[in-house]
Motif scaffolding. Structure first.
Motif, PDB file in Angstrom:
ATOM      1  N   ALA A 185       0.860  -1.244  -0.104  1.00  0.00           N
ATOM      2  CA  ALA A 185       0.008  -0.026  -0.085  1.00  0.00           C
ATOM      3  C   ALA A 185       0.955   1.286  -0.116  1.00  0.00           C
ATOM      4  N   LEU A 295      -3.522   3.183   6.820  1.00  0.00           N
ATOM      5  CA  LEU A 295      -3.693   2.104   5.774  1.00  0.00           C
ATOM      6  C   LEU A 295      -3.924   0.836   6.298  1.00  0.00           C
ATOM      7  N   THR A 296      -4.035  -0.083   5.279  1.00  0.00           N
ATOM      8  CA  THR A 296      -4.282  -1.621   5.921  1.00  0.00           C
ATOM      9  C   THR A 296      -3.450  -2.027   6.879  1.00  0.00           C
ATOM     10  N   GLN A 319      -7.849   4.330   4.707  1.00  0.00           N
ATOM     11  CA  GLN A 319      -8.099   3.380   3.364  1.00  0.00           C
ATOM     12  C   GLN A 319      -9.366   2.576   3.698  1.00  0.00           C
ATOM     13  N   SER A 324      -8.412  -2.599   1.244  1.00  0.00           N
ATOM     14  CA  SER A 324      -7.234  -3.286   2.470  1.00  0.00           C
ATOM     15  C   SER A 324      -7.208  -4.668   2.402  1.00  0.00           C
ATOM     16  N   LEU A 345      -7.576   2.677  -1.988  1.00  0.00           N
ATOM     17  CA  LEU A 345      -5.964   2.996  -1.939  1.00  0.00           C
ATOM     18  C   LEU A 345      -5.721   3.710  -3.064  1.00  0.00           C
ATOM     19  N   ILE A 348      -5.699   7.647  -2.849  1.00  0.00           N
ATOM     20  CA  ILE A 348      -5.310   8.320  -1.603  1.00  0.00           C
ATOM     21  C   ILE A 348      -4.038   9.194  -1.682  1.00  0.00           C
TER      22      ILE A 348
END
Length: 366
Positions: A185, A295-296, A319, A324, A345, A348
């Protein structure tokens, strides 16, 4: 898989000792069942057909077919959650990062050749990673050994929460937190950034031996300059600062500019570096000048820190679940009301740039 079903695991490693130790560690968790082992990818291929495991643990270096080639073929022909098992070396780190690019969900870094010496700690880590891997796709008999779980510390263990947030002059800052699935990511995000983007601070959950190679890999694929952060390093536009795997990364104002500070304190939320620590430091030192994204990643590290940033006037986002690998960290932040918006994603990077422009315009016109 059914929530009541045990996670079926196939252990693939050319070392008989490692296969035995991995099987024993995984058997510590009653939610996991080791259905088989394989000494090389060709044997593994047949056992996958026979045993239908939910998760594969895969060694990087093996005879007859290397782990990367096998992983690439597996993801093309029969995609399934894979946790890579690698050594804590520069070579091991580079190959593991490549495996994550090919579709591996996560990795387990063997602390050294003597896994038995750190059995409990290693068992807790690999069991957790395997269980999280099992739920990353929609598609857990033997005697159980109780594990000692270390206490879970908050960011208070490293940095007290400031009563008021400061907002300094100059360019806005971008802060990024990530864990499982995050190496890919972060790559997607950085590849979309122009060379003159605002400075980016990244805390990715990663072992100490892997953070340097990860930063070097990101530097090769980004127009920005990417480095592993150093203590006292000035923070500049066009640069990305990756938290070392051995220290928490903080951002401080030294009277004239923002600088990186490294803190060798205890693990926070069982992570070092911790996203909560980075976000808290920014809430205190930069406040509304920050644009932050979570994020993830598994767990909830960063969720409370993102809320602190949001309450300090920062712009915050997460996210979305669909893009994710694991919607643990961003999902926890979203449920706390810590984020102003949720984005896929591939949107972003552009959104972060737009928000930093808005933040800078607001600051200069104030």
């Amino acid at each position: 898989m059914d929530n009541m079903e045990r996670v079926r695991v196939l252990v693939v490693d050319d070392s008989a000792l490692v296969r035995k130790l991995m099987s024993t560690m995984l058997a510590c968790d009653p939610a996991i069942e080791v259905v088989g082992t394989a000494a090389d990818p060709l044997i593994a291929r047949e056992k996958i057909k026979q045993l239908n495991p939910h998760v594969l643990t895969l060694d990087v270096e093996m005879p007859r077919m290397d782990g990367l080639t096998f992983l690439e073929n597996l993801m093309r022909l029969r995609p399934m959650p894979v946790v890579m098992v690698s050594s804590l070396t520069v070579e091991g780190a580079d190959v593991t990062l490549r495996a994550l690019e090919l579709g591996a969900v996560d990795f387990f870094a063997k602390p050294d050749s003597d896994l038995a010496s750190r059995f409990g700690e290693s068992a807790q880590e690999i069991c957790h990673k395997v269980k999280m891997a099992a739920i990353t796709r929609p598609r857990a008999r033997t005697a159980v050994r109780k594990l000692d779980v270390p206490p879970r510390l908050s960011a208070d263990a490293v940095l007290p929460r400031a009563q008021t947030a400061g907002t300094r002059g100059g360019s806005p800052l971008i802060a990024v937190g990530a864990s499982t699935g995050g190496t890919e990511a972060v790559r997607v995000l950085l590849e979309a950034m122009p060379p003159d983007a605002p400075p980016i601070l990244v805390t990715q959950h990663i072992p100490a031996a892997f953070s340097g190679p990860f930063a070097a890999r990101m530097d090769r694929c980004s127009a920005m300059r990417v480095c592993e952060a150093r203590d006292g390093q000035p923070i500049q536009s066009g640069h990305v600062y990756i938290a070392p795997g051995s220290h928490h990364l903080l951002v401080m104002w030294d009277g004239a500019r923002y600088v990186c500070r490294l803190h060798d304190g205890p693990a926070v939320n069982r992570h070092k570096p911790s996203v909560d620590v980075l976000f808290r430091s920014l809430a205190a030192s930069a406040g509304a000048a920050t644009v932050a994204v979570l994020l993830t990643g598994m767990g909830d590290d960063g969720a409370r820190g993102l809320l602190e940033l949001h309450q300090a006037g920062a712009t915050t986002l997460v996210q979305d679940e669909e893009s994710s690998v694991v919607w643990g960290m961003p999902g926890s932040a979203w449920k706390l009301g810590a984020a102003s918006e949720m984005q896929p994603l591939d949107h972003i990077a552009a959104r972060l740039l737009a928000l930093t422009r808005q933040t800078h315009t607001s600051a200069t016109s104030a």
